[in-house]
Design a protein around this motif. Structure first.
Motif, PDB file in Angstrom:
ATOM      1  N   GLU A 184       0.726  -1.248   0.082  1.00  0.00           N
ATOM      2  CA  GLU A 184       0.157  -0.077   0.146  1.00  0.00           C
ATOM      3  C   GLU A 184       0.822   1.431   0.023  1.00  0.00           C
ATOM      4  N   THR A 185       0.034   2.376  -0.448  1.00  0.00           N
ATOM      5  CA  THR A 185       1.218   4.352  -0.523  1.00  0.00           C
ATOM      6  C   THR A 185       2.391   3.772  -1.080  1.00  0.00           C
ATOM      7  N   LEU A 186       2.929   2.906  -1.716  1.00  0.00           N
ATOM      8  CA  LEU A 186       4.193   3.132  -2.245  1.00  0.00           C
ATOM      9  C   LEU A 186       4.633   3.903  -2.267  1.00  0.00           C
ATOM     10  N   ASN A 187       4.409   5.293  -3.260  1.00  0.00           N
ATOM     11  CA  ASN A 187       5.071   6.074  -3.279  1.00  0.00           C
ATOM     12  C   ASN A 187       5.629   7.153  -2.410  1.00  0.00           C
ATOM     13  N   THR A 188       4.336   7.310  -1.388  1.00  0.00           N
ATOM     14  CA  THR A 188       4.562   8.412  -0.297  1.00  0.00           C
ATOM     15  C   THR A 188       5.077   7.876   0.610  1.00  0.00           C
ATOM     16  N   GLY A 189       4.718   6.727   1.075  1.00  0.00           N
ATOM     17  CA  GLY A 189       4.875   5.726   3.033  1.00  0.00           C
ATOM     18  C   GLY A 189       3.031   6.102   3.437  1.00  0.00           C
ATOM     19  N   PHE A 190       3.008   6.018   4.549  1.00  0.00           N
ATOM     20  CA  PHE A 190       1.342   5.604   5.018  1.00  0.00           C
ATOM     21  C   PHE A 190       1.568   6.624   6.291  1.00  0.00           C
ATOM     22  N   PHE A 191       1.308   7.754   6.286  1.00  0.00           N
ATOM     23  CA  PHE A 191       1.287   8.977   5.154  1.00  0.00           C
ATOM     24  C   PHE A 191       2.024  10.301   5.489  1.00  0.00           C
ATOM     25  N   PRO A 192       2.113  11.855   4.572  1.00  0.00           N
ATOM     26  CA  PRO A 192       2.901  12.063   4.740  1.00  0.00           C
ATOM     27  C   PRO A 192       1.915  13.232   4.672  1.00  0.00           C
ATOM     28  N   LYS A 193       0.702  13.362   5.998  1.00  0.00           N
ATOM     29  CA  LYS A 193       0.299  14.640   5.719  1.00  0.00           C
ATOM     30  C   LYS A 193      -0.193  15.810   5.205  1.00  0.00           C
ATOM     31  N   GLU A 194       1.198  16.896   5.715  1.00  0.00           N
ATOM     32  CA  GLU A 194       1.215  17.970   5.744  1.00  0.00           C
ATOM     33  C   GLU A 194       1.509  18.245   3.849  1.00  0.00           C
ATOM     34  N   ASN A 222      -3.157   9.293  -4.320  1.00  0.00           N
ATOM     35  CA  ASN A 222      -3.137   9.303  -6.180  1.00  0.00           C
ATOM     36  C   ASN A 222      -4.502  10.688  -6.622  1.00  0.00           C
ATOM     37  N   LEU A 223      -3.883  11.764  -6.752  1.00  0.00           N
ATOM     38  CA  LEU A 223      -4.878  12.839  -6.446  1.00  0.00           C
ATOM     39  C   LEU A 223      -5.674  12.796  -8.104  1.00  0.00           C
ATOM     40  N   ARG A 224      -7.071  13.141  -7.824  1.00  0.00           N
ATOM     41  CA  ARG A 224      -7.914  13.120  -8.748  1.00  0.00           C
ATOM     42  C   ARG A 224      -9.106  13.402  -8.480  1.00  0.00           C
ATOM     43  N   ASP A 225      -9.235  14.770  -9.499  1.00  0.00           N
ATOM     44  CA  ASP A 225     -10.639  15.414  -9.573  1.00  0.00           C
ATOM     45  C   ASP A 225     -10.471  16.905  -8.178  1.00  0.00           C
ATOM     46  N   GLY A 226      -9.365  16.735  -7.794  1.00  0.00           N
ATOM     47  CA  GLY A 226      -9.558  17.458  -6.600  1.00  0.00           C
ATOM     48  C   GLY A 226      -9.553  16.641  -5.267  1.00  0.00           C
ATOM     49  N   PHE A 263      -8.312  11.111   2.762  1.00  0.00           N
ATOM     50  CA  PHE A 263      -8.503   9.728   1.789  1.00  0.00           C
ATOM     51  C   PHE A 263      -9.585  10.204   1.720  1.00  0.00           C
ATOM     52  N   ALA A 264      -9.986  10.216   0.248  1.00  0.00           N
ATOM     53  CA  ALA A 264     -11.517  10.235  -0.065  1.00  0.00           C
ATOM     54  C   ALA A 264     -12.098   8.401  -0.082  1.00  0.00           C
ATOM     55  N   LEU A 286       0.932  16.006   1.846  1.00  0.00           N
ATOM     56  CA  LEU A 286       0.110  14.596   1.005  1.00  0.00           C
ATOM     57  C   LEU A 286      -0.402  15.218  -0.288  1.00  0.00           C
ATOM     58  N   ALA A 287      -1.045  16.325  -0.524  1.00  0.00           N
ATOM     59  CA  ALA A 287      -1.526  16.609  -2.456  1.00  0.00           C
ATOM     60  C   ALA A 287      -0.212  16.661  -2.952  1.00  0.00           C
ATOM     61  N   GLU A 288       0.631  16.792  -2.648  1.00  0.00           N
ATOM     62  CA  GLU A 288       1.558  17.396  -3.277  1.00  0.00           C
ATOM     63  C   GLU A 288       2.437  16.272  -3.351  1.00  0.00           C
ATOM     64  N   LEU A 289       2.459  15.405  -2.520  1.00  0.00           N
ATOM     65  CA  LEU A 289       3.160  14.041  -3.173  1.00  0.00           C
ATOM     66  C   LEU A 289       2.702  13.270  -3.705  1.00  0.00           C
ATOM     67  N   ALA A 290       1.500  13.249  -4.238  1.00  0.00           N
ATOM     68  CA  ALA A 290       0.883  12.463  -4.001  1.00  0.00           C
ATOM     69  C   ALA A 290       0.291  12.333  -6.109  1.00  0.00           C
ATOM     70  N   ASP A 291       0.428  10.713  -6.627  1.00  0.00           N
ATOM     71  CA  ASP A 291       0.172  11.053  -7.956  1.00  0.00           C
ATOM     72  C   ASP A 291      -1.098  11.429  -8.336  1.00  0.00           C
ATOM     73  N   LYS A 292      -0.739  12.387  -9.612  1.00  0.00           N
ATOM     74  CA  LYS A 292      -1.811  13.035 -10.649  1.00  0.00           C
ATOM     75  C   LYS A 292      -2.312  12.349 -11.371  1.00  0.00           C
ATOM     76  N   ASP A 293      -3.981  11.975 -10.902  1.00  0.00           N
ATOM     77  CA  ASP A 293      -4.627  11.039 -11.638  1.00  0.00           C
ATOM     78  C   ASP A 293      -3.617   9.499 -11.860  1.00  0.00           C
ATOM     79  N   GLY A 294      -2.853   9.506 -11.648  1.00  0.00           N
ATOM     80  CA  GLY A 294      -2.223   7.463 -11.331  1.00  0.00           C
ATOM     81  C   GLY A 294      -1.630   7.888 -12.468  1.00  0.00           C
ATOM     82  N   VAL A 295      -0.877   9.404 -12.979  1.00  0.00           N
ATOM     83  CA  VAL A 295      -0.682   9.193 -14.364  1.00  0.00           C
ATOM     84  C   VAL A 295       1.400   8.490 -14.114  1.00  0.00           C
TER      85      VAL A 295
END
Length: 263
Positions: free
Chosen positions: A43-53, A88-92, A126-127, A55-64
């Motif tokens: 799980e959350t292999l890109n950011t670890g679980f999970f950098p709250k401050e 994964n940052l998707r639709d805001g 996370f939504a 998170l939106a900056e570090l998240a993958d954008k639309d899973g690209v």
């Protein structure tokens, strides 16, 4: 039908996506030595679980980035990849999203984690997903959930009623609750008479030690693979042909009486 599965127990570095994607690819390359049919990551292999401050900056954008890296790997090496999950940052909104790729690099499943782990505040960042997803790899009926989802047998049974022989559970589960991790995954495999591959992360995030102990479990509840608590790769073989015999000898799906216990 026999298949070989590699469990890649990655130690993600908190808030370091570049390092984590590179490390995941390096471990997948190493795992190919065992000639697996399916590679599975945590799980959350890109950011670890999970950098709250951040998170939106570090998240993958639309899973690209996730689709590009793991889709290309699957296609290049002709291997199925259950690419754990990513922030994964998707639709805001930020989702905890799993991506699955077949041997041609096609994206065959996108699953958003339904149950955020409220004790850590995951549900505030996370939504939530809203749908269980079934998919196929090499003709095998598959489904998955992510980490905390495994504590909710209703969603696992929802998927298995559609037909599932192989189930995946990427996670970042704390070492302190290792017994819960192994027990819950074993129970889900037994009660649904399926193979279950649960791959957990390792390493530290703040004061939390993530526990590894990734497992590949048979429909009888036997451990085919059980890894330790540090970064590691394990490989195990499954035989899908045994499932029919198990389900015919103890036919829990035939003997269900759901009209008597509606939730």
């Amino acid at each position: 039908m026999k298949k070989r599965i590699s469990l890649i127990q990655l130690s993600s570095v908190l808030a370091e996506p570049d390092k984590n994607y590179a490390r995941a690819c390096a471990l997948m390359e190493r795992a190919l030595a065992d000639e697996p049919d399916i590679l599975v990551l945590p799980e959350t292999l890109n950011t670890g679980f999970f950098p709250k401050e951040r998170l939106a900056e570090l998240a993958d954008k639309d899973g690209v980035r996730t689709r590009e890296i793991f889709g290309a790997f699957a296609r290049t090496h002709g291997v199925n990849v259950v690419a754990g999950s990513v922030a994964n940052l998707r639709d805001g909104k930020i989702f905890n999203t799993a991506h699955v790729f077949d041997r041609q690099g096609n994206l065959v499943c996108v699953y958003d984690k339904i149950h955020g782990f409220s004790p850590s505040g995951e549900h505030e960042f996370f939504a939530a997903g809203n749908e269980v997803r079934n998919f196929s790899l090499d003709g095998i009926a598959c489904a998955m959930v992510i980490c905390y989802d495994i504590r909710f047998p209703e969603i696992v049974r929802t998927a298995t009623l559609r037909g599932v022989d192989l189930f995946f559970v990427p996670a970042q589960w704390p070492l302190a609750r290792k017994h819960h991790w192994v027990t819950l995954n074993t129970a889900r495999a037994i009660e649904n008479q399926m193979y279950l591959c649960a791959v957990n992360g390792t390493g530290m995030a703040g004061e939390t030690k993530y526990g590894g102990n990734s497992v590949l479990i048979s429909p009888w509840g036997d451990e085919i693979v059980h890894l330790g608590s540090e970064e590691e790769i394990g490989c195990g073989d499954i035989d899908l042909d045994v499932i029919a015999g198990i389900r015919s000898s103890i036919n829990v799906f035939r003997d269900r009486q759901p009209d008597r216990y509606k939730l």
